[in-house]
Design an enzyme around this catalytic site. Structure first.
Site, short mmCIF file in Angstrom:
data_model
loop_
_atom_site.label_atom_id
_atom_site.label_comp_id
_atom_site.label_asym_id
_atom_site.label_seq_id
_atom_site.Cartn_x
_atom_site.Cartn_y
_atom_site.Cartn_z
N ASN A 7 0.88 -1.16 0.00
CA ASN A 7 0.00 0.00 0.00
C ASN A 7 0.92 1.22 0.00
O ASN A 7 1.48 1.59 1.03
CB ASN A 7 -0.88 -0.04 1.26
CG ASN A 7 -1.84 1.12 1.34
OD1 ASN A 7 -1.72 2.10 0.59
ND2 ASN A 7 -2.78 1.03 2.26
N ARG A 79 -2.47 -1.90 -3.65
CA ARG A 79 -3.62 -1.01 -3.48
C ARG A 79 -3.49 0.12 -4.50
O ARG A 79 -2.44 0.77 -4.58
CB ARG A 79 -3.61 -0.42 -2.08
CG ARG A 79 -4.74 0.55 -1.90
CD ARG A 79 -4.60 1.34 -0.64
NE ARG A 79 -5.69 2.30 -0.54
CZ ARG A 79 -5.62 3.44 0.12
NH1 ARG A 79 -4.50 3.76 0.75
NH2 ARG A 79 -6.65 4.25 0.17
N HIS A 168 -12.23 4.35 -0.23
CA HIS A 168 -12.23 3.43 0.93
C HIS A 168 -12.98 2.13 0.63
O HIS A 168 -13.45 1.45 1.55
CB HIS A 168 -12.92 4.05 2.17
CG HIS A 168 -12.15 5.13 2.85
ND1 HIS A 168 -12.78 6.17 3.51
CD2 HIS A 168 -10.83 5.33 3.02
CE1 HIS A 168 -11.87 6.97 4.03
NE2 HIS A 168 -10.67 6.48 3.75
N HIS A 193 -16.52 4.29 7.85
CA HIS A 193 -15.06 4.25 7.97
C HIS A 193 -14.64 5.63 8.47
O HIS A 193 -14.68 6.62 7.73
CB HIS A 193 -14.40 3.93 6.61
CG HIS A 193 -12.91 3.92 6.70
ND1 HIS A 193 -12.16 2.77 6.61
CD2 HIS A 193 -12.02 4.92 6.92
CE1 HIS A 193 -10.88 3.06 6.77
NE2 HIS A 193 -10.77 4.37 6.96
N ARG A 226 -9.93 17.50 5.92
CA ARG A 226 -10.76 17.85 4.76
C ARG A 226 -12.12 18.34 5.23
O ARG A 226 -12.68 17.83 6.19
CB ARG A 226 -10.98 16.61 3.86
CG ARG A 226 -9.71 16.15 3.20
CD ARG A 226 -9.96 14.91 2.34
NE ARG A 226 -8.82 14.03 2.43
CZ ARG A 226 -8.88 12.71 2.37
NH1 ARG A 226 -10.03 12.09 2.22
NH2 ARG A 226 -7.78 12.00 2.47
N GLU A 368 -7.70 -3.88 5.16
CA GLU A 368 -7.70 -3.77 3.71
C GLU A 368 -6.66 -4.69 3.08
O GLU A 368 -6.89 -5.29 2.03
CB GLU A 368 -7.42 -2.31 3.31
CG GLU A 368 -8.59 -1.40 3.62
CD GLU A 368 -8.18 0.04 3.88
OE1 GLU A 368 -7.55 0.29 4.93
OE2 GLU A 368 -8.50 0.90 3.05
P1 ADP Z 1 -5.81 6.89 8.53
O1 ADP Z 1 -7.06 7.32 7.82
O2 ADP Z 1 -4.67 7.84 8.37
O3 ADP Z 1 -5.47 5.42 8.33
P2 ADP Z 1 -6.66 6.03 11.16
O4 ADP Z 1 -7.68 5.09 10.63
O5 ADP Z 1 -5.49 5.46 11.87
O6 ADP Z 1 -6.17 7.05 10.07
O7 ADP Z 1 -7.42 7.02 12.17
C1 ADP Z 1 -6.77 8.08 12.79
C2 ADP Z 1 -7.75 8.73 13.77
O8 ADP Z 1 -8.15 7.76 14.74
C3 ADP Z 1 -7.15 9.88 14.54
O9 ADP Z 1 -8.07 10.96 14.58
C4 ADP Z 1 -6.96 9.31 15.93
O10 ADP Z 1 -7.06 10.29 16.94
C5 ADP Z 1 -8.12 8.35 16.01
N1 ADP Z 1 -7.88 7.34 17.06
C6 ADP Z 1 -6.97 6.36 17.07
N2 ADP Z 1 -7.01 5.69 18.25
C7 ADP Z 1 -7.97 6.29 19.00
C8 ADP Z 1 -8.51 6.08 20.31
N3 ADP Z 1 -8.05 5.12 21.09
N4 ADP Z 1 -9.51 6.89 20.71
C9 ADP Z 1 -9.96 7.87 19.93
N5 ADP Z 1 -9.51 8.11 18.68
C10 ADP Z 1 -8.54 7.35 18.23
#
Ligand code: ADP
Length: 383
Positions: A7, A79, A168, A193, A226, A368
């Site tokens: 990815n 990906r 996504h 998501h 965004r 994914e």
């Molecule tokens: P990406 O889209 O870059 O893959 P992620 O799916 O890892 O991002 O999501 C990132 C978001 O998830 C951030 O806003 C982060 O604060 C939130 N996040 C991750 N762990 C927690 C948690 N334990 N509690 C609340 N929010 C979380």
């Protein structure tokens, strides 16, 4: 059979090596900050500094590292963000397919070129393996025209392919398939998501019929940086004042949770700040939850009936607080969150609705890469 999954993002390469006999992960890691002096490679939780001036050299070193440990890689799944209307499922990469992915880069200039450079570097390093592309947009190709068309002059769709594509897709497909297994029947419902990027999808009998992201991943609900939906006239106004490039930056990189709060795009940071009295952090959380809730309501109307709503992505999987904000007082729609069950699921799969909730609520960690490996495996078996 061993299948490797790549990815490749703008400055990162995430990889997983699967043994498809039992889908066990035998190697995984992440290269970050490609092109920067502090580039690093994290493997098994250990981060090491590396020299990675560009994708090609990072990929060459990585492939070398993988080959030192495993030689028999049958296939590589990649990906690819944008498959346009051409790709409705995974496909073996040939020179023609590569050219089409390159052309589709016009629609996804921030993504497809990086995906493609990963493909080219991997082909060079694994010349005997079958290379397969799995597209983020493909899952949403089942949406009907009334959902994917913008109310613009039709020629813009016919000639310029301006339509809603959705993104996504691999994540929405993975969690909906998993939900179908947990529910014991094909999935009809809504998948949310919620990560740095956020999208909501309406799924009928396992097929996407609408999704919140559109021509680009900017449309839909507010995200980390965004804006999500705005009045198009507001965009025109900004473009007149600041120019196109600045407006692009503003909407894609300086808006969303970051823009509203003026503090961070990270939900955890905003929750901490809100708890300590930061008013704009609290407001940004309210706006975020409200728009997601509104989208869920819209998709309940689109579907007419939903068996379940699934939460995934960093926020969806982990944030007890955000899930309860989104789902608060929805009994009238047949949605009953169980507060105790909600607190039991941070990053783990399970039901978070009350036992009698007409619409079930689920947390399902996305994967994914596993779905890319499965798609690649199936293509190989069919060859
Ligand atoms: P990406 O889209 O870059 O893959 P992620 O799916 O890892 O991002 O999501 C990132 C978001 O998830 C951030 O806003 C982060 O604060 C939130 N996040 C991750 N762990 C927690 C948690 N334990 N509690 C609340 N929010 C979380």
């Amino acid at each position: 059979m061993h299948i490797l999954v790549f990815n490749c993002g703008s400055s990162s390469i995430k990889y997983r090596l699967f043994d498809m006999q039992d889908e066990r992960i035998i190697m995984s890691g992440l290269i970050e900050k490609i092109g920067q002096p502090d580039a690093s490679h994290t493997q098994n939780g250990k981060q090491c500094p590396i020299h990675a001036p560009d994708h090609a050299s990072a990929m060459a070193d990585l492939c070398d590292h993988i080959l030192r440990n495993k030689h028999d890689i049958a296939a590589v799944g990649h990906r690819v963000v944008h498959g346009g209307e051409t790709f409705k499922s995974a496909i073996r990469i040939t020179p023609d397919i590569e050219r089409t992915i390159e052309q589709l880069g016009a629609f996804a200039p921030l993504h497809n070129p990086h995906n493609l450079s990963g493909i080219r570097a991997a082909q060079k390093n694994f010349p005997k393996a079958v290379h397969v592309a799995v597209f983020d947009t493909a899952f949403h190709q089942t949406a009907p025209p009334h959902a994917y068309l913008y109310a613009l002059p039709y020629a813009f769709y016919e000639q310029d392919h301006m339509r809603r594509y959705g993104f996504h897709g691999t994540s929405h497909r993975y969690v909906s398939q998993r939900a179908a297994l947990l529910l014991g029947h094909p999935f009809t419902g809504i998948t949310c998501h919620l990560g740095n990027g956020c999208s909501i999808t309406a799924i009928q009998n396992g097929q996407s019929i609408d999704t919140s992201m559109g021509f680009t991943p900017l449309e839909g609900v507010p995200m980390g940086t965004r804006s999500g939906n705005t009045d198009p006239a507001l965009v025109l106004n900004l473009a007149r004042r600041f120019g196109i490039d600045e407006t692009d930056q503003l909407l894609n990189r300086k808006s969303g949770l970051l823009g509203l709060s003026g503090l961070s795009n990270d939900l955890r940071a905003l929750q901490h700040a809100a708890e300590s009295g930061h008013q704009l952090a609290a407001l940004s959380l309210d706006v975020f939850a409200y728009h997601i809730r509104k989208h869920i309501g819209a998709y309940l109307a689109v579907l007419g009936h939903a068996d379940a709503i699934v939460f995934t992505g960093g926020i969806g999987e982990n944030s007890i607080d955000m899930r309860s904000r989104i789902l608060k007082n929805l009994d009238g729609l047949g949605i009953q969150l169980d507060p105790d069950r909600n607190t039991q699921h941070t990053g783990t799969e399970g039901f978070i609705s009350t036992p009698t909730s007409p619409i079930k609520l689920l947390v399902i960690p996305t994967d994914e890469e596993r779905l890319i490996a499965r798609d690649t495996h199936q293509l190989i078996l069919a060859m």
